[in-house]
Design an enzyme around this catalytic site. Structure first.
Site, PDB file in Angstrom:
ATOM      1  N   GLY A 281      14.282  70.193  65.085  1.00  0.00           N
ATOM      2  CA  GLY A 281      13.456  69.082  64.634  1.00  0.00           C
ATOM      3  C   GLY A 281      12.301  69.587  63.787  1.00  0.00           C
ATOM      4  N   ASP A 282      11.519  70.487  64.349  1.00  0.00           N
ATOM      5  CA  ASP A 282      10.375  71.052  63.631  1.00  0.00           C
ATOM      6  C   ASP A 282      10.806  71.847  62.408  1.00  0.00           C
ATOM      7  OD1 ASP A 282       7.826  70.393  64.840  1.00  0.00           O
ATOM      8  OD2 ASP A 282       8.552  71.394  66.633  1.00  0.00           O
TER       9      ASP A 282
END
Length: 393
Positions: free
Chosen positions: A176-177
């Site tokens: 995600g990051d």
């Protein structure tokens, strides 16, 4: 493994000044990548504790957690209270001299209002602003808090990860990051290219959620085509068979058959001509339809030899396969060394600090890692005086 005694000099982004108001992972990974490419990056941190990842340990080396040390090399660190008027004035003087601002303020937060992009863009028309958030600046989830785990769950990745019928799993990497970081870098660099033509910066936004959707790729188009909700396949592939992990005599390895000719090579290598001649399995469409039966037969055959023996045999026969290496094996492998992917930064407390280098070469050369991740406020004395208020006559 060569020790880098000189910080990054030159590089594709030499001369680009970056003010980094971000924290945690997505923003700092982006700004570290910019530093690897030669940009001058100043990381602004709160005087009390700095970036929260400094305390995300153990493990800890020196005074900081290794999490922080992994994503902040090549930067300067200054401590400024962004909520104070004095701190805001200092940042504004920094922005007047900067090319890029990177921030991940929560949408609607006090800091996002203080450093509103409309005001910044009007005041500093040359400035490229990269804003990374959890869910984007619009929509019903806009104000939801977000971490990598939340993005993987909300954005569908966890629904596709794990064994069929098992509990949902997050990916081992912070996809995600890191996905938002990488797409953010692409947008930022595109804005700098446009600025070279127009002289004007712009506001670039992305989010962990949006980038999860962008990375669905064939999973999404499969769903758009048939309307069937996809689920996890373990190490399997939704569009190719066999393309997954299998158990050999002494452990697991992976086989990646990308076309029908490779399938025939595999059948010959494992001495199963009957599978190669099976009309149901000759094409990939057939193998997809008979995935379970095919895998049962492969698992029987593959337990006859060790991982090393199969990988050697398949390499000879042109069948893509690999052992599943753990990180100790990856970083001890001669191929990793040959690619110069691990370099050394000189840290003032730790000494030699291993870092995973930038994974792109320029003119055949990999950028050297810059200075070690800075200690909190390490550059206050050298950076902040240049942005202090000037005495009036």
């Amino acid at each position: 493994m060569e020790k880098n005694v000189n910080p990054t000099a030159g590089g594709p982004l030499a001369g680009i000044k970056v003010v980094d108001l971000s924290k945690i992972l997505a923003g700092p990974y982006a700004t570290m990548s910019l530093a690897d490419l030669g940009a001058d990056v100043t990381k602004v941190e709160h005087p009390e504790g700095g970036d929260p990842t400094r305390s995300w340990g153990p493990p800890v080396e020196g005074t900081d957690a290794t999490y922080y040390l992994a994503i902040n090399r090549g930067k300067k660190s200054v401590t400024i209270d962004l909520k104070s008027e004095e701190g805001q004035e200092i940042v504004h003087r920094m922005l007047a001299d900067a090319d890029v601002l990177v921030e991940n303020f929560r949408p609607g937060s006090g800091l996002q209002r203080i450093f509103d992009y409309k005001v910044l863009s009007e005041r500093y028309p040359h400035l490229v602003i990269l804003h990374i958030s959890a869910f984007g600046d619009h929509g019903p989830l806009r104000d939801e808090p977000g971490y990598d785990m939340i993005a993987q769950a909300a954005g569908g990745l966890m629904s596709l990860t794990g064994e069929p019928g098992g509990a949902p799993l997050k990916a081992g990497f912070a996809m995600g990051d890191l996905g938002a970081s990488l797409f953010g870098i692409i947008g930022l660099l595109a804005a700098l290219v446009e600025r070279s033509r127009t002289g004007l910066g712009q506001y670039v936004t992305t989010s962990l959620y949006e980038c999860q959707l962008a990375l669905h790729v064939n999973w999404a188009t499969n769903y758009f085509a048939d309307g069937v909700r996809p689920g996890p396949l373990g190490s399997g592939h939704p569009n190719l068979v066999p393309y997954q992990g299998y158990q050999a005599r002494d452990g697991y390895f992976v086989i990646a058959v990308g076309n029908d000719a490779m399938w025939q090579k595999l059948c010959a290598a494992i001495d199963r001509p009957d599978l190669g001649a099976d009309a149901d399995l000759v094409t990939n469409n057939g193998r997809l339809a008979h995935r379970e039966r095919l895998n049962i037969e492969l698992e029987k055959a593959l337990k006859a030899k060790t991982v090393a023996a199969w990988c050697e045999l398949f390499a000879e026969r042109g069948v893509p396969a690999s052992p599943i290496r753990s990180l100790d094996e990856v970083y001890a492998h001669p191929h990793t060394a040959a690619l110069d992917m691990v370099q050394i930064a000189d840290h003032p407390v730790i000494g030699d600090l291993k870092q995973v280098a930038f994974p792109v070469n320029f003119r055949g050369e990999r950028p050297r890692v810059g200075t070690a991740p800075p200690m909190l406020g390490a550059d206050n004395a050298t950076v902040l005086p240049a942005y202090a208020p000037q005495p009036t006559a």
